[in-house]
Every structure is written in structure tokens, then in C-alpha cells.
Design an enzyme around this catalytic site. Structure first.
Site, PDB file in Angstrom:
ATOM      1  N   ASP A  36      37.677  44.600  39.302  1.00 14.25           N
ATOM      2  CA  ASP A  36      36.882  43.723  40.170  1.00 14.25           C
ATOM      3  C   ASP A  36      37.381  43.798  41.615  1.00 14.25           C
ATOM      4  O   ASP A  36      38.537  43.486  41.896  1.00 14.25           O
ATOM      5  CB  ASP A  36      36.979  42.273  39.704  1.00 14.25           C
ATOM      6  CG  ASP A  36      36.250  42.020  38.395  1.00 14.25           C
ATOM      7  OD1 ASP A  36      35.455  42.874  37.986  1.00 14.25           O
ATOM      8  OD2 ASP A  36      36.476  40.953  37.788  1.00 14.25           O
TER       9      ASP A  36
ATOM     10  N   GLY B 111      35.698  42.198  33.786  1.00 14.56           N
ATOM     11  CA  GLY B 111      34.788  42.665  32.750  1.00 14.56           C
ATOM     12  C   GLY B 111      34.632  41.557  31.728  1.00 14.56           C
ATOM     13  O   GLY B 111      35.612  40.922  31.325  1.00 14.56           O
TER      14      GLY B 111
ATOM     15  N   ASN C 191      37.739  39.690  29.865  1.00 15.96           N
ATOM     16  CA  ASN C 191      37.942  38.262  30.115  1.00 15.96           C
ATOM     17  C   ASN C 191      37.921  37.458  28.822  1.00 15.96           C
ATOM     18  O   ASN C 191      38.748  36.561  28.610  1.00 15.96           O
ATOM     19  CB  ASN C 191      36.854  37.719  31.044  1.00 15.96           C
ATOM     20  CG  ASN C 191      36.903  38.322  32.435  1.00 15.96           C
ATOM     21  OD1 ASN C 191      37.922  38.852  32.856  1.00 15.96           O
ATOM     22  ND2 ASN C 191      35.789  38.246  33.134  1.00 15.96           N
TER      23      ASN C 191
ATOM     24  N   GLU D 295      27.597  44.629  28.324  1.00 12.70           N
ATOM     25  CA  GLU D 295      28.089  45.501  29.394  1.00 12.70           C
ATOM     26  C   GLU D 295      28.580  46.851  28.870  1.00 12.70           C
ATOM     27  O   GLU D 295      29.179  47.616  29.617  1.00 12.70           O
ATOM     28  CB  GLU D 295      29.209  44.800  30.176  1.00 12.70           C
ATOM     29  CG  GLU D 295      28.707  43.648  31.018  1.00 12.70           C
ATOM     30  CD  GLU D 295      29.797  43.015  31.887  1.00 12.70           C
ATOM     31  OE1 GLU D 295      29.436  42.299  32.842  1.00 12.70           O
ATOM     32  OE2 GLU D 295      31.005  43.223  31.616  1.00 12.70           O
TER      33      GLU D 295
ATOM     34  N   ASN E 278      23.402  30.927  28.611  1.00 12.56           N
ATOM     35  CA  ASN E 278      22.962  29.868  29.517  1.00 12.56           C
ATOM     36  C   ASN E 278      21.457  29.665  29.387  1.00 12.56           C
ATOM     37  O   ASN E 278      20.768  30.387  28.663  1.00 12.56           O
ATOM     38  CB  ASN E 278      23.393  30.151  30.957  1.00 12.56           C
ATOM     39  CG  ASN E 278      22.764  31.418  31.531  1.00 12.56           C
ATOM     40  OD1 ASN E 278      21.629  31.782  31.214  1.00 12.56           O
ATOM     41  ND2 ASN E 278      23.508  32.099  32.398  1.00 12.56           N
TER      42      ASN E 278
ATOM     43  N   ASP F 275      33.077  33.237  30.518  1.00 18.04           N
ATOM     44  CA  ASP F 275      33.898  33.992  29.571  1.00 18.04           C
ATOM     45  C   ASP F 275      35.039  33.141  29.021  1.00 18.04           C
ATOM     46  O   ASP F 275      35.392  33.235  27.843  1.00 18.04           O
ATOM     47  CB  ASP F 275      34.465  35.244  30.245  1.00 18.04           C
ATOM     48  CG  ASP F 275      33.375  36.191  30.717  1.00 18.04           C
ATOM     49  OD1 ASP F 275      32.310  36.216  30.072  1.00 18.04           O
ATOM     50  OD2 ASP F 275      33.588  36.897  31.718  1.00 18.04           O
TER      51      ASP F 275
END
Length: 300
Positions: free
Chosen positions: A12, A38, A42, A137, A180, A249
Site C-alpha cells: 500500500d 491487501g 489484513n 481481490e 456493507n 477487514d
């Protein structure tokens, strides 16, 4: 009981900015920091810090070897991470503004180089009742789900980042959805306007996936858990946010850790909410995730 997180590992690049850039805008950043991240990494770190026997599977380039050390320091088993010399590690460019909000540009890199032979080799070490944690991902997620279902693993899906690939997965195999309200609406192919009714939305997901439990995060409105037996509401712990990158995460890792330990759902939700609140008070993704002792003793 073991838990396997088959997911992404990223480098990151986090830029501290006054505000999130608009189209056509050029802005100088106040600082640049390089963190491990990632969603997969995480969540593995959160699971391990919460006290679970955690294994991570995935792929990195030679530039990402330090990511293995980050996970090892947290207590994660890393022998199932493949190191490739033909591709860079996945990475992100993150803008983090003065309010603690962020936006993220993702490059898949080695995360998109998962091969079925690797999946078969990894899953040979796991069996019925073990937990599998997945996000969106890496590639070959559908194949991983099919093979894990065959051997009786409990499948946890965090469908993020949400895209058309999610709807092509064998979602009927999922035991726990953690998502979410936006992701839930996309899975249900609906567009909401106005205030979200978390209980109603979780119920609609349960109608579509009756065999699964649903954990729905609702931002400032807290979160909702729903399965066939119970519904649990959880409020947030209000803190001053510095960086929200790994909040979701951290929530996922701590919630599933509680489930694996056999804790009541209400306690799992509370610990997850506490852990994610602590995480947002710190910079970075994986480095911001607290230890279980911190979560238990933290006073808000």
C-alpha cells in the site's frame, strides 16, 4: 480447527492529502508511507491477532517478501504463499484525507496469478469444519469455493471489491456473508435511495441465501447479524478516525475469530466493532489492527 484465508497481499502506497482529488486536479501530498495491506493479508492478520490458528494462501512478487514477515510477526502461517519472479506484487495507491477517509486504486499483480494446481495443493491440508475466508481481490475464487465445499469447509465471503464476478460465483456454498449495504444491494440487484433499513436488507439476503448467516455493516448506523435463529444489532464505538483503510477487514477477522471460538454472536459483534474502532485511530492497513488484549481492555 484451522482457518485459511485465501486472498490478496498488497503493498500500500498511502498519500496523505488535504482532500480526495477531483477529476483533472493535481495536488501535492503531505507525505507518502508504504504499508503492508491487501484485504486477504489484513483479514489474516486480524484473525491471528484475535487468537486463531491462521493460514494464508496467495501469491506475491519478489518485491513483496516483506509482506510475509508482517504476517509471520502477527502469527500467521505463510507457507502457502507462492513467490513469483514473473510479476510484481499487488499494490494500491491510497489517498487518505484530513478527515481520515480514503479512496483506493488497486493493481492486482501477483494476486491475479493463482493457479488451480496451487489451490489443490493448499486445500489438501484442510478438511471438514475448517474455515475458509475469501474476498474478491484474487482470481480462481469460484474454483476455490467449489473445492472447499467438496471437503466440507465453512466458507466465509467478503464480496469486496464488488463487481460482476461476484454474481458468477457459487454463492449457494457460502456459510457467512460479511458485506456493507452497497454490496448487499448490488448482490440483490436493487438500488436504494434514502435511509437503509439494515434488518430488512439482511432479511432479503437471507431469503436469497437461506443457508447462510449475514453480517451487514452500515457505517455510522452500526451493523446487523442475521441467521435462521437470531438477529443481533450492534452500534459503533465513536472515535476520531485517522485512517479507515482496514476497518472492514479488522471487523471481519475479529467477528469470524469469535465464531470459531464458539462465542455468542452478540459478543462476536461487539468485539469486531471494538477492534475496527481501534484500527481507524491508527495509520496504515495491517499495522493498525489491534491485538486481542487491546480490544478487550480498550476504554472508549
Amino acid at each position: 480447527m484451522k482457518v485459511l484465508c485465501f486472498g490478496s497481499l498488497n503493498i500500500d502506497y498511502t498519500y496523505k492529502v488535504d482532500h480526495i482529488l477531483k477529476k483533472g486536479e493535481t495536488l501535492s501530498s503531505e507525505s507518502l508511507q508504504v504499508f503492508s495491506g491487501g484485504k486477504g493479508l489484513n483479514q489474516s492478520v486480524a484473525l491471528a491477532k484475535a487468537g486463531c490458528d491462521t493460514y494464508h494462501a496467495g501469491a506475491i512478487g519478489e518485491d513483496g517478501r516483506f509482506l510475509l514477515e508482517v504476517m509471520k510477526e502477527a502469527g500467521v502461517h505463510t507457507e502457502h504463499v507462492k513467490i513469483r519472479d514473473d510479476v510484481r506484487s499487488g499494490n494500491t495507491i491510497i489517498q487518505n484525507d484530513k478527515e481520515g477517509d480514503n479512496c483506493i486504486l488497486l493493481y492486482g499483480g501477483a494476486n491475479q496469478s493463482i493457479e488451480r494446481a496451487q489451490v489443490d495443493e493448499v486445500l489438501a491440508g484442510f478438511g471438514q469444519g475448517d474455515f475458509l475466508i475469501l474476498q474478491n481481490e484474487i482470481n480462481e475464487v469460484a474454483y476455490i469455493m467449489e473445492k472447499a465445499h467438496e471437503i466440507g469447509m465453512k466458507i466465509v465471503l467478503n464480496p469486496s471489491p464488488m463487481n460482476e464476478k461476484i454474481l458468477k460465483l457459487p454463492l449457494q456454498y457460502v456459510d457467512y456473508f460479511l458485506l456493507n449495504e452497497i454490496e448487499a444491494g448490488q448482490i440483490l440487484n436493487r438500488e436504494d435511495s434514502g435511509e437503509i433499513d439494515g434488518i430488512k436488507l439482511a432479511g432479503e439476503l437471507r431469503e436469497h441465501f437461506a443457508g447462510a448467516a449475514v453480517v451487514l455493516t452500515l457505517g455510522g448506523a452500526g451493523s446487523v447479524y442475521m441467521d435462521a435463529q437470531e438477529t443481533v444489532r450492534q452500534s459503533i464505538y465513536k472515535v476520531k478516525a485517522v485512517d479507515t483503510t482496514a476497518a472492514g477487514d479488522t471487523f471481519t477477522g475479529y467477528f469470524i475469530a469469535g465464531i470459531i471460538k464458539g462465542l455468542p454472536v452478540k459478543e462476536c459483534m461487539d468485539m469486531a466493532s471494538r477492534a475496527s474502532a481501534i484500527a481507524v485511530t491508527r495509520p496504515g492497513a495491517a499495522p493498525s489492527i489491534p491485538l486481542a488484549a487491546e480490544v478487550e481492555s480498550f476504554v472508549f
